[in-house]
Write a protein that holds these residues in place. Sequence first.
Motif, PDB file in Angstrom:
ATOM      1  N   LYS A 162      18.021  11.185 -26.292  1.00  0.00           N
ATOM      2  CA  LYS A 162      18.384  12.355 -25.486  1.00  0.00           C
ATOM      3  C   LYS A 162      17.673  12.325 -24.137  1.00  0.00           C
ATOM      4  O   LYS A 162      18.192  12.820 -23.145  1.00  0.00           O
ATOM      5  N   LEU A 163      16.449  11.735 -24.130  1.00  0.00           N
ATOM      6  CA  LEU A 163      15.683  11.584 -22.892  1.00  0.00           C
ATOM      7  C   LEU A 163      15.191  10.143 -22.845  1.00  0.00           C
ATOM      8  O   LEU A 163      14.354   9.743 -23.659  1.00  0.00           O
ATOM      9  N   LEU A 164      15.734   9.374 -21.907  1.00  0.00           N
ATOM     10  CA  LEU A 164      15.417   7.943 -21.789  1.00  0.00           C
ATOM     11  C   LEU A 164      14.435   7.735 -20.645  1.00  0.00           C
ATOM     12  O   LEU A 164      14.689   8.165 -19.513  1.00  0.00           O
ATOM     13  N   ILE A 165      13.314   7.091 -20.946  1.00  0.00           N
ATOM     14  CA  ILE A 165      12.283   6.808 -19.940  1.00  0.00           C
ATOM     15  C   ILE A 165      12.299   5.304 -19.659  1.00  0.00           C
ATOM     16  O   ILE A 165      12.159   4.495 -20.579  1.00  0.00           O
ATOM     17  N   LEU A 166      12.493   4.931 -18.396  1.00  0.00           N
ATOM     18  CA  LEU A 166      12.526   3.513 -18.019  1.00  0.00           C
ATOM     19  C   LEU A 166      11.429   3.244 -17.000  1.00  0.00           C
ATOM     20  O   LEU A 166      11.419   3.835 -15.911  1.00  0.00           O
ATOM     21  N   ASP A 167      10.510   2.344 -17.345  1.00  0.00           N
ATOM     22  CA  ASP A 167       9.365   2.013 -16.495  1.00  0.00           C
ATOM     23  C   ASP A 167       9.659   0.701 -15.766  1.00  0.00           C
ATOM     24  O   ASP A 167       9.655  -0.368 -16.374  1.00  0.00           O
ATOM     25  N   GLU A 168       9.950   0.793 -14.473  1.00  0.00           N
ATOM     26  CA  GLU A 168      10.264  -0.377 -13.640  1.00  0.00           C
ATOM     27  C   GLU A 168      11.331  -1.258 -14.293  1.00  0.00           C
ATOM     28  O   GLU A 168      11.130  -2.456 -14.494  1.00  0.00           O
ATOM     29  N   PRO A 169      12.503  -0.714 -14.614  1.00  0.00           N
ATOM     30  CA  PRO A 169      13.486  -1.499 -15.369  1.00  0.00           C
ATOM     31  C   PRO A 169      14.109  -2.640 -14.592  1.00  0.00           C
ATOM     32  O   PRO A 169      14.639  -3.575 -15.193  1.00  0.00           O
ATOM     33  N   THR A 170      14.076  -2.582 -13.242  1.00  0.00           N
ATOM     34  CA  THR A 170      14.740  -3.629 -12.453  1.00  0.00           C
ATOM     35  C   THR A 170      13.760  -4.570 -11.766  1.00  0.00           C
ATOM     36  O   THR A 170      14.175  -5.394 -10.958  1.00  0.00           O
ATOM     37  N   SER A 171      12.470  -4.470 -12.092  1.00  0.00           N
ATOM     38  CA  SER A 171      11.469  -5.255 -11.350  1.00  0.00           C
ATOM     39  C   SER A 171      11.674  -6.753 -11.502  1.00  0.00           C
ATOM     40  O   SER A 171      11.327  -7.526 -10.608  1.00  0.00           O
TER      41      SER A 171
END
Length: 510
Positions: A162-171
Amino acid sequence: MTPILEMHGITKTFPGVVALKDVHLSVRQGEIHALVGENGAGKSTLMKVLSGVYPHGSYDGRIVYQGEECRFSGITDSERLGIIIIHQELALIPLLSIAENIFLGNERARAGVIDWGETFRRTRELLARVGLKEAPNTRVTDLGLGKQQLVEIAKALSKEVKLLILDEPTSSLNETDSEALLDLLLEFKRRGISSILISHKLNEIARVADTITVLRDGASISTIDCSGGPASEDAIIRDMVGRNLEDRFPKRDPKVGETVLEVRNWTVHHPLHPDRKVVDDVSFHVRRGEVVGIAGLMGAGRTELAMSLFGRSYGTRISGEALVNGQPADVSTVSRAIDAGICYATEDRKTYGLVLDETIRRNIPLANLQGVSNGLVVDDARELAVAGDYRQRMRIKSSSVAQEVVNLSGGNQQKVVLSKWLFAGPEVLILDEPTRGIDVGAKTEIYTVIAELAAAGKAIVMISSEMPELLGVSDRIYVMNEGRFVGELDAESASQEAIMSLIIRSGQGR
């Protein structure tokens, strides 16, 4: 729109360090909320508090999710409510299949036995939702980084996110894969899924973010509503670093001298597929005081070229000639390449560039232990003096040289890597993605270091996937595609359009 998440007065301390100070964050239902700030600003720490990595009781403040106050004791508690975090370092097991990774710890089973039919059926559904056509039994190691990132997201969907957290997904992704990932986030938004996006790439944030929260030094500085249009990059940067960055790329007056490195007819074959060339008959040169960029799409062969030159660290059936200051250079091993004056700062500083659980003091002399030794014994006083000197010269922000590098921000880790190679006394310094995963303020500091090295007469080779960076720093740019150099541009004629034109034309002509 009502908030799905509210974080009130979050304060988190570590021994001797206040990581978060009274931080507030509000995320609305079905929005993409960007979280930006310099390395060390507290972004990842805040998300670890939210996801239960740092459990309730280890911080002060309140977390309210879907109208209820939450006190997570671990990451399982937050996942049960649909809060899923995808870290910058992907948590996939390479030798397991896509299906096994997606349902690891959440297996589809009957009477204690895995139901592979149901597992594969559900995997195909999830892969279709993220745009992957691979078979469920495909091993993760056989996928590119972009597809691995999508597998992580499919895994999140399997847990009813329901809540997606993405940490630097395109680095670590190329431009095409980055675009596909951002499009997927926009699709999730249409389905009502909320996302928190941590990124240093302000152009990507401008494209997808509904709201932007800026952290600086562990405190929430501003929240920007983007409903009226994309936020100003200059305003975001000012809030991030506490000052204006008038010139992201330092002004230089290049004083280019004689040729230092010349490479002739360099060819490298793939280590596992010896019949395939990854570098094909490449020739180039770099002069003293010059910054030479190498542009190209991911997979063009840039890193393979750099690693093969640095002691044949990559590839097989390597042929060609390398000359340093006009003399043939022995680059057959890493130590011989260093002795010849060639040093290489890897794109993966955490795996190959640093000993993370060692101190700044121990890391900086690693490539030149003779410089701090009496015979076979390291001179502690000399080691301390060298580390202290480079900490000051490179403006490494740390409590002391006794601080472990794992606890430094990405920008300061990169400065330790550069210090290590500078202490080795190189004639040629090859920098592979030197600002990857680094915030805009730290990037400017790295650009300044590169300019200072060139002014001191070093020959610099810089590989970067960020074209504005290459254009802002380089004196000349070689363009690489499918293992070959397909063009050369000087600073005046170089542009993103010119680089892409060379890549496209070379692809059509082969």
